[in-house]
Design an enzyme around this catalytic site. Sequence first.
Site, short mmCIF file in Angstrom:
data_model
loop_
_atom_site.label_atom_id
_atom_site.label_comp_id
_atom_site.label_asym_id
_atom_site.label_seq_id
_atom_site.Cartn_x
_atom_site.Cartn_y
_atom_site.Cartn_z
N CYS A 80 -76.01 79.90 -13.32
CA CYS A 80 -75.11 79.75 -12.18
C CYS A 80 -75.65 78.72 -11.18
CB CYS A 80 -74.82 81.12 -11.55
SG CYS A 80 -73.34 81.12 -10.51
N HIS A 174 -73.96 84.71 -15.86
CA HIS A 174 -75.13 85.57 -15.63
C HIS A 174 -75.38 86.47 -16.84
CE1 HIS A 174 -75.57 84.71 -11.31
NE2 HIS A 174 -74.25 84.51 -11.37
N GLU A 176 -78.09 87.89 -17.59
CA GLU A 176 -79.01 88.96 -17.18
C GLU A 176 -78.27 90.20 -16.67
OE1 GLU A 176 -78.14 86.83 -13.34
OE2 GLU A 176 -78.31 86.29 -15.46
#
Length: 194
Positions: A80, A174, A176
Site C-alpha cells: 500500500c 494488505h 498481512e
Amino acid sequence: MVTTVGVLALQGGVREHVRMLESLGARVSRVRRPEDLERIDGILLPGGESTVIDRLARSFGLRDPLVARLRAGLPAFGTCAGMILLADRLADGAAGQRTFGGLDVTVRRNAFGGQAASFDALLDAPAIGPGPVAATFIRAPIVADPGSADVLASLPDGRVVAVEQGPILAAAFHPELTGEDRLHRRFLARARAA
C-alpha cells in the site's frame, strides 16, 4: 542462518508485518534511524500514510541512507503506502511528496477513493502461486504504468496491483491482514539470497 529483515517503523501497519515475518522464521528489526539499516538483509515498507512516512523519514535523517541502500540492491517489499514509496514516479503525489524509488513504475495514490471505498478481493495471480490471493485494499494505490517492472497481480478489470523488479516487490493491498503469506515468503527468499 537466520535472516534479519527490517520493517520501517515510522508510521503505519508495522505490528502485523512483524508478526507475519516472525511466523516465517525471520528475525525482525524495527527501522527508525539510519544506523538501523546497517544490520538488515531486506526491508519491508508497510501501509500507512505515505506523505507522513516520507516526512518522518526525512526528519529522522533516514531517507537518504535508505535510498542509497535500495540503489545498492537491498531487497524490499512495500504494501500500500510502501508501494507508493518504492515507486520512481507518482501520478498524483501531495505537494512536496517524495518517494524512495527503486521500482520503475508510476503509482496513483488513493486510486479507489477514501476509507469507505475499501474492499476485499480474491486475485487470480499465477505469478504469486496457485490458488487465489486474498487481498484487502484500504485507500489503496494502483500501478498506473508498470514501466519495466514485472506484473504479479491485476484486478479483473486490468488495473495492476502487484509488481516486482529485481530485488524489489510491491503490492497495493494488505496481505498481512488476510494471512496471505506468499508475498512475504517471496520477499524473504530475496533477503536470504542477498
